[in-house]
Motif scaffolding. Structure first.
Motif, PDB file in Angstrom:
ATOM      1  N   GLU A  10      -8.287 -33.146  25.232  1.00  0.00           N
ATOM      2  CA  GLU A  10      -7.934 -32.838  26.618  1.00  0.00           C
ATOM      3  C   GLU A  10      -8.533 -33.834  27.607  1.00  0.00           C
ATOM      4  N   SER A  11      -9.811 -34.153  27.425  1.00  0.00           N
ATOM      5  CA  SER A  11     -10.498 -35.019  28.387  1.00  0.00           C
ATOM      6  C   SER A  11     -10.412 -36.501  28.020  1.00  0.00           C
ATOM      7  N   GLY A  12     -10.205 -36.822  26.739  1.00  0.00           N
ATOM      8  CA  GLY A  12     -10.185 -38.216  26.302  1.00  0.00           C
ATOM      9  C   GLY A  12     -11.573 -38.793  26.125  1.00  0.00           C
ATOM     10  N   GLU A  13     -12.600 -37.946  26.239  1.00  0.00           N
ATOM     11  CA  GLU A  13     -13.993 -38.373  26.108  1.00  0.00           C
ATOM     12  C   GLU A  13     -14.313 -38.686  24.647  1.00  0.00           C
ATOM     13  N   TYR A  14     -15.002 -39.798  24.413  1.00  0.00           N
ATOM     14  CA  TYR A  14     -15.458 -40.170  23.080  1.00  0.00           C
ATOM     15  C   TYR A  14     -16.921 -39.777  22.941  1.00  0.00           C
ATOM     16  N   PHE A  15     -17.300 -39.279  21.772  1.00  0.00           N
ATOM     17  CA  PHE A  15     -18.699 -38.975  21.512  1.00  0.00           C
ATOM     18  C   PHE A  15     -18.969 -39.158  20.025  1.00  0.00           C
ATOM     19  N   GLU A  16     -20.236 -39.328  19.695  1.00  0.00           N
ATOM     20  CA  GLU A  16     -20.643 -39.557  18.315  1.00  0.00           C
ATOM     21  C   GLU A  16     -21.427 -38.362  17.794  1.00  0.00           C
ATOM     22  N   VAL A  17     -21.226 -38.073  16.522  1.00  0.00           N
ATOM     23  CA  VAL A  17     -21.953 -36.994  15.861  1.00  0.00           C
ATOM     24  C   VAL A  17     -22.456 -37.505  14.522  1.00  0.00           C
ATOM     25  N   GLU A  18     -23.716 -37.245  14.235  1.00  0.00           N
ATOM     26  CA  GLU A  18     -24.298 -37.622  12.956  1.00  0.00           C
ATOM     27  C   GLU A  18     -24.067 -36.450  11.996  1.00  0.00           C
ATOM     28  N   GLN A  19     -23.286 -36.699  10.926  1.00  0.00           N
ATOM     29  CA  GLN A  19     -22.944 -35.653   9.973  1.00  0.00           C
ATOM     30  C   GLN A  19     -23.124 -36.166   8.550  1.00  0.00           C
ATOM     31  N   SER A  20     -23.275 -35.227   7.644  1.00  0.00           N
ATOM     32  CA  SER A  20     -23.302 -35.578   6.225  1.00  0.00           C
ATOM     33  C   SER A  20     -21.889 -35.960   5.808  1.00  0.00           C
ATOM     34  N   ILE A  21     -21.787 -36.764   4.799  1.00  0.00           N
ATOM     35  CA  ILE A  21     -20.483 -37.187   4.302  1.00  0.00           C
ATOM     36  C   ILE A  21     -19.726 -36.007   3.692  1.00  0.00           C
ATOM     37  N   HIS A  22     -20.436 -34.963   3.317  1.00  0.00           N
ATOM     38  CA  HIS A  22     -19.831 -33.795   2.693  1.00  0.00           C
ATOM     39  C   HIS A  22     -19.397 -32.739   3.713  1.00  0.00           C
ATOM     40  N   ASP A  23     -19.812 -32.883   4.974  1.00  0.00           N
ATOM     41  CA  ASP A  23     -19.429 -31.923   6.013  1.00  0.00           C
ATOM     42  C   ASP A  23     -17.963 -32.084   6.381  1.00  0.00           C
ATOM     43  N   ASP A  24     -17.323 -30.979   6.740  1.00  0.00           N
ATOM     44  CA  ASP A  24     -15.945 -31.023   7.229  1.00  0.00           C
ATOM     45  C   ASP A  24     -15.923 -31.643   8.621  1.00  0.00           C
ATOM     46  N   PRO A  25     -14.838 -32.342   8.988  1.00  0.00           N
ATOM     47  CA  PRO A  25     -14.745 -32.909  10.333  1.00  0.00           C
ATOM     48  C   PRO A  25     -14.737 -31.802  11.388  1.00  0.00           C
ATOM     49  N   LEU A  26     -15.286 -32.122  12.546  1.00  0.00           N
ATOM     50  CA  LEU A  26     -15.297 -31.154  13.639  1.00  0.00           C
ATOM     51  C   LEU A  26     -13.880 -30.939  14.154  1.00  0.00           C
ATOM     52  N   THR A  27     -13.596 -29.736  14.604  1.00  0.00           N
ATOM     53  CA  THR A  27     -12.303 -29.446  15.229  1.00  0.00           C
ATOM     54  C   THR A  27     -12.481 -29.152  16.710  1.00  0.00           C
ATOM     55  N   HIS A  28     -13.724 -28.801  17.110  1.00  0.00           N
ATOM     56  CA  HIS A  28     -14.016 -28.503  18.513  1.00  0.00           C
ATOM     57  C   HIS A  28     -15.337 -29.149  18.899  1.00  0.00           C
ATOM     58  N   HIS A  29     -15.444 -29.546  20.167  1.00  0.00           N
ATOM     59  CA  HIS A  29     -16.670 -30.159  20.702  1.00  0.00           C
ATOM     60  C   HIS A  29     -17.808 -29.153  20.553  1.00  0.00           C
ATOM     61  N   PRO A  30     -18.979 -29.580  20.050  1.00  0.00           N
ATOM     62  CA  PRO A  30     -20.080 -28.643  19.822  1.00  0.00           C
ATOM     63  C   PRO A  30     -20.626 -27.995  21.111  1.00  0.00           C
ATOM     64  N   GLU A  31     -20.485 -28.655  22.260  1.00  0.00           N
ATOM     65  CA  GLU A  31     -21.035 -28.104  23.504  1.00  0.00           C
ATOM     66  C   GLU A  31     -19.971 -27.422  24.365  1.00  0.00           C
ATOM     67  N   THR A  32     -18.787 -28.047  24.483  1.00  0.00           N
ATOM     68  CA  THR A  32     -17.775 -27.528  25.405  1.00  0.00           C
ATOM     69  C   THR A  32     -16.700 -26.697  24.708  1.00  0.00           C
ATOM     70  N   GLY A  33     -16.544 -26.826  23.415  1.00  0.00           N
ATOM     71  CA  GLY A  33     -15.520 -26.087  22.699  1.00  0.00           C
ATOM     72  C   GLY A  33     -14.136 -26.715  22.797  1.00  0.00           C
ATOM     73  N   GLU A  34     -14.031 -27.874  23.432  1.00  0.00           N
ATOM     74  CA  GLU A  34     -12.751 -28.587  23.578  1.00  0.00           C
ATOM     75  C   GLU A  34     -12.258 -29.054  22.197  1.00  0.00           C
ATOM     76  N   PRO A  35     -10.955 -29.002  21.925  1.00  0.00           N
ATOM     77  CA  PRO A  35     -10.456 -29.511  20.639  1.00  0.00           C
ATOM     78  C   PRO A  35     -10.671 -31.030  20.545  1.00  0.00           C
ATOM     79  N   VAL A  36     -11.092 -31.479  19.370  1.00  0.00           N
ATOM     80  CA  VAL A  36     -11.400 -32.897  19.157  1.00  0.00           C
ATOM     81  C   VAL A  36     -10.720 -33.401  17.897  1.00  0.00           C
ATOM     82  N   LYS A  37     -10.642 -34.721  17.811  1.00  0.00           N
ATOM     83  CA  LYS A  37     -10.067 -35.388  16.648  1.00  0.00           C
ATOM     84  C   LYS A  37     -10.994 -36.530  16.256  1.00  0.00           C
ATOM     85  N   ARG A  38     -11.204 -36.719  14.948  1.00  0.00           N
ATOM     86  CA  ARG A  38     -12.054 -37.815  14.480  1.00  0.00           C
ATOM     87  C   ARG A  38     -11.318 -39.132  14.641  1.00  0.00           C
ATOM     88  N   VAL A  39     -12.022 -40.129  15.136  1.00  0.00           N
ATOM     89  CA  VAL A  39     -11.455 -41.461  15.351  1.00  0.00           C
ATOM     90  C   VAL A  39     -11.938 -42.358  14.212  1.00  0.00           C
TER      91      VAL A  39
END
Length: 84
Positions: A10-39
């Motif tokens: 929705e916002s077009g904001e880019y952000f970085e998240v440090e995750q394990s390689i085994h974790d599933d990709p995020l579907t929502h922003h951890p703070e705002t709940g906005e839907p996100v897509k991995r780039v």
């Protein structure tokens, strides 16, 4: 741990998240709940050393080498003239 880049849909904001390689990709922003897509990001690869070339992986008696073609041409001409 790898760092993944996400983009808010929705916002077009880019952000970085440090995750394990085994974790599933995020579907929502951890703070705002906005839907996100991995780039997908390009991988930073640096080749060091004297180099590697395609010719390094070919066998020594490859038919594609110019020297081998000249030898085979001269043999066929010699055998053709000897048959006459």
């Amino acid at each position: 741990m790898p760092t993944y880049v996400y983009k808010g849909l929705e916002s077009g904001e880019y952000f970085e998240v440090e995750q394990s390689i085994h974790d599933d990709p995020l579907t929502h922003h951890p703070e705002t709940g906005e839907p996100v897509k991995r780039v997908i990001q390009p991988v930073g690869v640096i080749f060091k050393g004297s180099g590697w070339y395609v010719k390094d992986s070919r066998s020594q008696n490859s038919a594609g080498k110019p020297g081998n073609q000249e030898k085979s041409k001269s043999k066929t001409t010699e055998s053709a003239s000897a048959a006459d």
